[in-house]
Design an enzyme around this catalytic site. Structure first.
Site, PDB file in Angstrom:
ATOM      1  N   ASP A  41      -8.860   6.286  -1.769  1.00 54.19           N
ATOM      2  CA  ASP A  41      -7.744   6.767  -2.542  1.00 54.19           C
ATOM      3  C   ASP A  41      -8.475   7.923  -3.533  1.00 54.19           C
ATOM      4  O   ASP A  41      -9.591   7.921  -3.714  1.00 54.19           O
ATOM      5  CB  ASP A  41      -6.541   5.813  -2.798  1.00 54.19           C
ATOM      6  CG  ASP A  41      -7.111   5.062  -3.903  1.00 54.19           C
ATOM      7  OD1 ASP A  41      -8.452   5.085  -4.272  1.00 54.19           O
ATOM      8  OD2 ASP A  41      -6.457   4.197  -4.515  1.00 54.19           O
ATOM      9  N   CYS A  91     -25.265   4.915 -11.350  1.00 56.18           N
ATOM     10  CA  CYS A  91     -24.428   5.984 -11.401  1.00 56.18           C
ATOM     11  C   CYS A  91     -24.918   7.058 -12.005  1.00 56.18           C
ATOM     12  O   CYS A  91     -25.501   7.184 -13.266  1.00 56.18           O
ATOM     13  CB  CYS A  91     -23.146   5.478 -12.505  1.00 56.18           C
ATOM     14  SG  CYS A  91     -21.902   7.019 -12.513  1.00 56.18           S
ATOM     15  N   TYR A 149      -5.893   6.686   4.571  1.00 56.89           N
ATOM     16  CA  TYR A 149      -6.161   5.639   3.618  1.00 56.89           C
ATOM     17  C   TYR A 149      -5.253   4.215   3.886  1.00 56.89           C
ATOM     18  O   TYR A 149      -5.842   3.405   4.009  1.00 56.89           O
ATOM     19  CB  TYR A 149      -5.417   6.350   2.357  1.00 56.89           C
ATOM     20  CG  TYR A 149      -5.317   5.098   1.294  1.00 56.89           C
ATOM     21  CD1 TYR A 149      -6.315   4.528   0.544  1.00 56.89           C
ATOM     22  CD2 TYR A 149      -4.094   4.467   1.023  1.00 56.89           C
ATOM     23  CE1 TYR A 149      -6.422   3.436  -0.138  1.00 56.89           C
ATOM     24  CE2 TYR A 149      -4.205   3.351   0.490  1.00 56.89           C
ATOM     25  CZ  TYR A 149      -5.126   3.048  -0.252  1.00 56.89           C
ATOM     26  OH  TYR A 149      -5.308   1.739  -1.008  1.00 56.89           O
ATOM     27  N   SER A 178       6.894  16.859  -6.187  1.00 57.17           N
ATOM     28  CA  SER A 178       5.749  17.415  -5.977  1.00 57.17           C
ATOM     29  C   SER A 178       5.601  18.920  -5.941  1.00 57.17           C
ATOM     30  O   SER A 178       4.678  19.721  -6.216  1.00 57.17           O
ATOM     31  CB  SER A 178       5.126  16.701  -4.752  1.00 57.17           C
ATOM     32  OG  SER A 178       5.943  16.809  -3.746  1.00 57.17           O
ATOM     33  N   GLU A 219       0.767  -1.048   0.050  1.00 56.35           N
ATOM     34  CA  GLU A 219      -0.001  -0.042  -0.098  1.00 56.35           C
ATOM     35  C   GLU A 219       0.844   1.133  -0.012  1.00 56.35           C
ATOM     36  O   GLU A 219       0.312   2.308  -0.696  1.00 56.35           O
ATOM     37  CB  GLU A 219      -0.940  -0.104   1.145  1.00 56.35           C
ATOM     38  CG  GLU A 219      -2.001  -1.023   1.059  1.00 56.35           C
ATOM     39  CD  GLU A 219      -3.061  -0.822  -0.253  1.00 56.35           C
ATOM     40  OE1 GLU A 219      -2.989   0.351  -0.731  1.00 56.35           O
ATOM     41  OE2 GLU A 219      -3.748  -1.717  -0.615  1.00 56.35           O
TER      42      GLU A 219
HETATM   43  N1  ADE Z   1      -3.951   0.803  -5.225  1.00 51.26           N
HETATM   44  C1  ADE Z   1      -3.825   1.005  -4.036  1.00 51.26           C
HETATM   45  N2  ADE Z   1      -3.892  -0.105  -3.086  1.00 51.26           N
HETATM   46  C2  ADE Z   1      -4.216  -1.048  -4.177  1.00 51.26           C
HETATM   47  C3  ADE Z   1      -4.475  -2.396  -4.140  1.00 51.26           C
HETATM   48  N3  ADE Z   1      -4.595  -2.983  -2.973  1.00 51.26           N
HETATM   49  N4  ADE Z   1      -4.660  -2.978  -5.257  1.00 51.26           N
HETATM   50  C4  ADE Z   1      -4.248  -2.337  -6.472  1.00 51.26           C
HETATM   51  N5  ADE Z   1      -4.197  -1.134  -6.768  1.00 51.26           N
HETATM   52  C5  ADE Z   1      -4.030  -0.371  -5.430  1.00 51.26           C
END
Ligand code: ADE
Length: 361
Positions: free
Chosen positions: A136, A213, A118, A303, A35
């Site tokens: 995210d 949606c 997150y 950034s 992550e």
């Molecule tokens: N981006 C952030 N976490 C993710 C995950 N677990 N699988 C795929 N893309 C990701």
């Protein structure tokens, strides 16, 4: 918000999800590594880093005891190096406070260094099946379109609002239903990555949520989501020096704090400098320049700052190494010293392979 999208998105995820290495484990350490890497980096680029990182540092004690140069080498090319520095700090905290393993509550995970809302949500839900949201950019886009929201998805308050809603949706799933919070969060991420993609490209015809949606129904997917924040990035000119003695090239360690802290770089100076100034700098290191030639320019975007680089190659007479500059050959640089991607154009001139660039666009 109603939870009628929960089942369709889970069915879709079970059938369509990508087979990714971190989806074969419930080990919170491995989930954490994935992550953190995935925060700023594309899935395809992360795969090889993930594998090498875990082979070298398979658990929390290994990470806590890893020397900084090796740690940075394992991260070389991924960028945002404070991420991995914070991981080591968190590993040390877990050694001291939790006996070398991951805490199992959201709040304790959230309070570790470098772990924000997150990441705490992702680890809690995937590794420990807790009903916590992991919001995210992908998830914000999916949710903004689902609700046809015109709020700025880069606003922290909007992220909090969406996280609260998703947590409520998860908590409303009956406890006797087979429900995996980690799959639910990853399904939303996956939908954003594969179907509900940015700009005018969403593949609505293949979306399991198209009937629910509102953006799809109203034809507003081009305008939603709204992203208002400006970068505020400033430009800096830098002059990069490839100072060469035989097959060795000078590198130097950056300070322990600030941008790219503790990484190695080719010596470089502020401004677009002329030959005389560059030669003066080389002499001030106690070296005798023999030849100088101009080499390619390069640009790198961080950034908060953008570097516009010009470059010189300077041949110097053989000399004892000075305190600041280390002369290393191609093999030594590749093996030992982490050179950030900002310098990859110059590393390529020396045939030095540095970490791949994998930043998300
Ligand atoms: N981006 C952030 N976490 C993710 C995950 N677990 N699988 C795929 N893309 C990701």
């Amino acid at each position: 918000m109603r939870g009628d999208f929960v089942n369709p998105i889970l069915v879709w995820y079970n059938q369509q999800k990508r087979d990714l290495p971190w989806r074969h484990t419930k080990d919170p350490y491995k989930i954490w590594v994935s992550e953190i890497m995935l925060q700023q980096t594309r899935v395809e680029a992360v795969k090889s880093y993930y594998q090498r990182f875990l082979e070298t540092l398979p658990d929390i004690p290994a990470l806590a005891g890893c020397p900084d140069d090796l740690l940075l080498k394992l991260w070389e090319g991924l960028g945002y190096y404070s991420r991995v520095r914070n991981m080591k700090k968190a590993a040390l905290t877990m050694m001291e406070t939790y006996g070398g393993s991951f805490p199992t509550s959201y709040d304790k995970i959230r309070s570790l260094p470098g772990i924000g809302d997150y990441t705490a949500g992702a680890i809690s839900s995937i590794a420990f099946s807790l009903r916590e949201a992991a919001v995210d950019g992908n998830v914000m886009r999916v949710m903004a379109r689902l609700e046809n929201s015109r709020e700025d998805i880069l606003k922290a308050s909007e992220k909090r609002r969406v996280a609260q809603k998703l947590k409520a949706v998860m908590e409303a799933v009956p406890p006797d239903q087979d429900f995996r919070p980690g799959d639910f969060n990853q399904a939303l991420i996956e939908l954003g990555a594969l179907i509900c993609v940015p700009n005018s490209q969403p593949l609505c015809q293949r979306c399991p949520l198209k009937e629910l949606c509102i953006s799809h129904r109203e034809g507003t997917t081009d305008a939603v989501p709204v992203r208002l924040k400006k970068t505020g990035r400033k430009k800096e000119e830098r002059t990069v020096l490839l100072v060469r003695d035989g097959d060795k090239t000078a590198i130097t360690r950056r300070p322990d704090t600030g941008l790219l802290a503790g990484l190695y770089e080719f010596p470089n100076l502020a401004g677009r400098l002329d030959e005389e100034t560059v030669l003066g700098e080389v002499r001030s290191q106690g070296l005798i320049p023999l030849r100088i030639k101009k080499i390619r320019g390069a640009r790198h975007i961080f950034s908060h700052v953008e570097w516009e680089m010009s470059g010189y190659e300077i041949r110097v007479a053989p000399a004892e190494a000075n305190g600041d500059w280390i002369f290393a050959d191609q093999h030594q640089i590749e093996k030992t010293y982490a050179i950030p991607s900002a310098f990859s154009a110059y590393a390529e001139l020396l045939s030095v392979r540095t970490g791949k660039k994998g930043k998300k666009s």
